[in-house]
Each structure stands twice: as C-alpha cells, then as structure tokens.
Design a protein around this motif. Structure first.
Motif, short mmCIF file in Angstrom:
data_model
loop_
_atom_site.label_atom_id
_atom_site.label_comp_id
_atom_site.label_asym_id
_atom_site.label_seq_id
_atom_site.Cartn_x
_atom_site.Cartn_y
_atom_site.Cartn_z
N ILE A 1 0.91 -1.08 -0.47
CA ILE A 1 0.13 0.04 0.13
C ILE A 1 0.93 1.08 -0.03
N GLY A 2 1.09 2.56 -1.48
CA GLY A 2 1.67 3.10 -1.01
C GLY A 2 1.23 4.42 -1.95
N VAL B 1 10.47 -6.84 -7.28
CA VAL B 1 11.64 -5.80 -6.97
C VAL B 1 11.93 -6.86 -5.52
N SER C 1 10.31 -0.81 2.48
CA SER C 1 10.78 -1.43 1.89
C SER C 1 11.60 -2.40 0.57
N ILE D 1 13.87 2.91 -7.56
CA ILE D 1 12.82 2.86 -7.43
C ILE D 1 12.42 3.96 -6.45
N MET E 1 10.84 -4.31 -13.36
CA MET E 1 9.60 -5.20 -12.69
C MET E 1 9.54 -6.20 -13.18
N1 PHE Z 1 3.72 -1.01 -4.26
C1 PHE Z 1 3.47 -0.01 -3.78
C2 PHE Z 1 2.95 0.96 -4.36
O1 PHE Z 1 1.38 0.97 -4.66
C3 PHE Z 1 5.53 0.51 -4.62
C4 PHE Z 1 6.16 0.25 -4.93
C5 PHE Z 1 7.20 -0.57 -5.99
C6 PHE Z 1 7.42 -0.23 -3.63
C7 PHE Z 1 7.85 -1.43 -5.66
C8 PHE Z 1 7.73 -1.44 -3.61
C9 PHE Z 1 8.51 -2.16 -4.47
O2 PHE Z 1 3.19 2.60 -4.16
#
Ligand code: PHE
Length: 436
Positions: A23-24, A227, A323, A100, A388
């Motif tokens: 979640i980001g 990743v 992470s 990233i 990715m």
């Molecule tokens: N999953 C994360 C997001 O939704 C983005 C992300 C990409 C995190 C790759 C870790 C590795 O924002």
C-alpha cells in the motif's frame, strides 16, 4: 555471515509489513489517475482480475524463494541455486528497488510539502499552477525529498523488528482509518454520485488493449512485485507461518485500499468539476483545488480533510519506501556483514543523490531528457515498465522451472504452481512486448 537473523514476530505483524510495502503511492496517487485515464469501472474489473489471476501467483513465487531460503535476494539465490548465475537476479532486483526508492522519495517529499501547506496555509481557489511552480523550484522539493528519505533511513536503521515491524503495525490500521474518513467526506460532497458511478458502472467500450497491460502493470506495481521486496519480507516470515495465507491477506488489503482510495478521490474530482484523466498531477494538483473550493462553504472540515489526506499519503509512502530500502540493506548486512546503521547510511547517500537528480529534473535539469522524458520520468518508466516485469518474469521461471516441484508445493497448491509455470511468464512476456 550474520547468523542471528531477525524475524517478524507473528502472522499479524508480517501481514502489516507486507501490506505496508504494497500500500503506497501506487494505491493513492497512481491508481486513481490510471483508472481515470482508462475509463473507470471496466478498467477496475480488469485490474481485479489480473491481481487474482496473476499477481497472487507471482507474489507466491517471490515469497517462496525468500520463505524457503530464509535469506534475502542475492543470498537466497545463492542458497537455493548454488554456483549458478541466478544470484545476479538478486543483484538486478536490488538495483531496481534502489532506483525506485530514489524517485519515489521525491514524490514522498511532495506529500510532506502538501501536508505542511494544508496545515499552515490551506489552499486557495486561485492556486492553479502552484503544483508546477513548486516541483520546478530547486530547493523546496529537494529539502522535502531529503527529509522523506531521512525518515525512511531512520526507520530501516532501527532494524526489522524495532523499525520496520513496529512502524507498519501502527501505520497500517491508521491508514485504513484515515482513508475511510476521507471517503465518507468525499461521498458527502454535492455531485459525488457521478464519481461513484464512474467507479462502479463499467463501460467496456473505453477499454483498449493498452488498458489491459496498464491494469496488469498497475497490479504488479501496487503489490511491489519483481523487485525483491516481497522476497525479502517473506524471508522474515517464520518458517512455520503460512505464505499462502499471508499472500491472500496482503493482496486483499492492497486491493481494498486501492478501491477505498479510488472512492475517496473520484467523487471529490467529479464534485470539483475536474476531468478524471488529469494524469499524474491528479491528487497533488486537482485535489488541493477541490479542497479550496469546498473550503469556501466548509472551511474547517475541508481543511482537516486536506491535512488528513496528505498525512495518509505520507505514511503510505514511507511504509513502501522502507521495503525498497530494506532490499539493499539486507544485502549489505547479510552478504557483506556490514553493520545495519552503516549499510543504511551508505544507501541513503547513493539514493539521495539519484533522487536529487530526479527532483531537479522538473526544474533546473529539465533540459536533460532520456527516451523523451525527464530523468524522473525515464527512471519511472524503465523500472515500472521493464525492470519490474523482467524481475517478476525471472522469479516465475526460477520457481516454475528451476526449483524442485516438491519444495515449491510445500508453499502453495498445484493450481498456483501451474500458473507460475505457464500462465504468468506468458502474460509477462505479452506485457513486455506491448510496452516496447
Ligand atoms: N507497492 C508500492 C505502491 O503501491 C510501490 C512499490 C513498488 C513498493 C516496488 C516497493 C517496490 O506504492
């Protein structure tokens, strides 16, 4: 080599950490505008389908490697396939995740700036163009990027248990709480219904073949696949804990959060009379404008919601960024026996420098273009469209074709094993070719 490897304390904290990675910005910033660009509900259906059919198996493939090896990226490959070149897949994912992290931190920094603005000044109705002038100015975004990465480094340097696990254990429930409040506010706005309809009434005529690859790409990005993040976190999952149930729950939380974020943003976008296909500026550019507009009638509530919204983005971004950081840190700690604080500092300097170039690429360095994009855009494209997918492809090939079937079947059912072996690699190759 370090022997006293840390683990997540229990199933709950492991899921919170994985959900923290997933979640980001991908859910709050990217999902709403990609949905907007691809016509709404029909796209969401494809996204949900590709998450269930493809992303869950890929998650399981990556997780299987970390969980079985009880080691992260590079070292995990050395353990499971000694004396082969597979360890370089570990190397590739470390590089991808650090790239990233570098540009992600720039956007994370923007959330700090907008949080501060919403708290101190609020937004004005005639504030159009503010986003553009902010990101193109040299100093302010740079300071925010530095602060953001510093906060992430602080969490990661505290360790798996006292840093990462503790941070996510509190921030994830908080994030769900906040996004639900914001969604309720959005629903109450006059004109919100059009936004809700946009999210739930599919119009299949809006779908093109590129929306299908966009949906898969969004699903991979959102679940942090390819990743090494999931692999690394799965390596902190205790041997006796179930990977498959962790995968289901993490995916469930991630999809739910994306939908909640969509329902929080779209009704506000429609209520504010803005087109949903406004692109990457949607939440930074359009939402402050909407908050300002609502502020005329409900000054306190809309100001409060604006503050909460940018706090939400900030926490979601930190939990994902740590992470990515951890992928590099675990490598230096595990493979080179470097002390965690030192490892964090080394990576901080490298990623901060690359992030600085990304930040400046909206202003002073905007004349430098790669593949027709500024540095930020080029790195985003190279990583999320190619690296990715490439990492995910190699992980599925490794688990489907190189690992012993009986080992893999201890982590998942034959159904998923077959998807990993056949469907997932084929689908990724198709995405790859389409992206080219
Ligand atoms: N999953 C994360 C997001 O939704 C983005 C992300 C990409 C995190 C790759 C870790 C590795 O924002």
């Amino acid at each position: 080599m370090s022997t006293d490897r840390e683990n997540f304390k229990n199933g709950f904290t492991a899921i919170m950490a994985m959900a923290g990675s997933a979640i980001g910005l991908g859910n709050i910033w990217r999902f709403p505008y990609i949905v907007g660009e691809n016509g709404g509900a029909a796209f969401i259906l494809i996204y949900l389908l590709s998450t269930v059919l493809l992303s869950v198996p890929i998650f399981l493939a990556e997780g299987t490697i970390g969980h079985r090896a009880q080691a992260a990226t590079f070292r995990a490959m050395e353990k499971l396939a000694p004396n082969t070149r597979w360890k370089w897949l570990g190397g590739l994912t470390i590089i991808t995740s650090l790239i990233i992290l570098s540009y992600y931190s720039v956007v994370g920094g923007w959330s700090i700036h907008y949080f501060k603005e919403s708290l101190i000044h609020g937004f004005s109705v005639d504030g159009e163009g503010q986003f553009g002038s902010f990101i193109s100015s040299p100093w302010a975004p740079l300071v925010c990027h530095t602060a953001f990465m510093g906060i992430c480094a602080f969490v990661v340097s505290a360790g798996v248990k006292s840093g990462i696990e503790r941070f996510n254990k509190y921030s994830m429930p908080l994030l769900f709480f906040l996004i639900i409040i914001i969604m309720c506010y959005s629903f109450s706005l006059p004109g919100a219904k059009a936004g809700i309809d946009y999210m739930i009434k599919p119009d299949f005529s809006k779908l093109t073949s590129s929306s299908i690859t966009a949906a898969m790409g969004q699903s991979f990005f959102s679940l942090s696949l390819g990743v090494g993040c999931i692999l690394t976190y799965a390596s902190y999952l205790k041997k006796e804990q179930s990977l498959i149930s962790t995968a289901y729950k993490t995916t469930g939380f991630d999809m739910t959060f994306a939908l909640l974020a969509g329902f929080a943003v779209m009704p506000a976008v429609f209520a504010g009379g803005i087109t949903p296909s406004a692109g990457p500026g949607l939440i930074f550019e359009s939402l402050p404008f909407i908050f300002a507009k609502m502020g005329v009638v409900m000054p306190f509530t809309s100001r409060l919601i604006a503050v909460l919204f940018f706090v939400t983005i900030f926490f979601a971004a930190v939990s994902s960024a740590i992470s990515m950081f951890e992928v590099g840190v675990s490598f230096l700690v595990e493979q080179h026996n470097i002390n965690r604080k030192l490892a964090t500092s080394i990576l901080f300097i490298g990623c901060w420098a690359l992030g600085t170039l990304c930040s400046l690429s909206f202003g002073p360095l905007d004349h430098i273009t790669i593949m027709g994009r500024n540095i930020f855009g080029a790195l985003d494209r190279i990583t999320s469209d190619y690296l990715m997918a490439f990492g995910a492809l190699l992980y599925t090939l490794f688990v489907g074709w190189k690992m012993k079937k009986s080992d893999v079947l201890q982590e998942m059912s034959p159904f998923y094993y077959n998807i990993i072996k056949w469907l997932a690699p084929t689908a990724i190759v198709v995405i790859f070719i389409t992206n080219l």
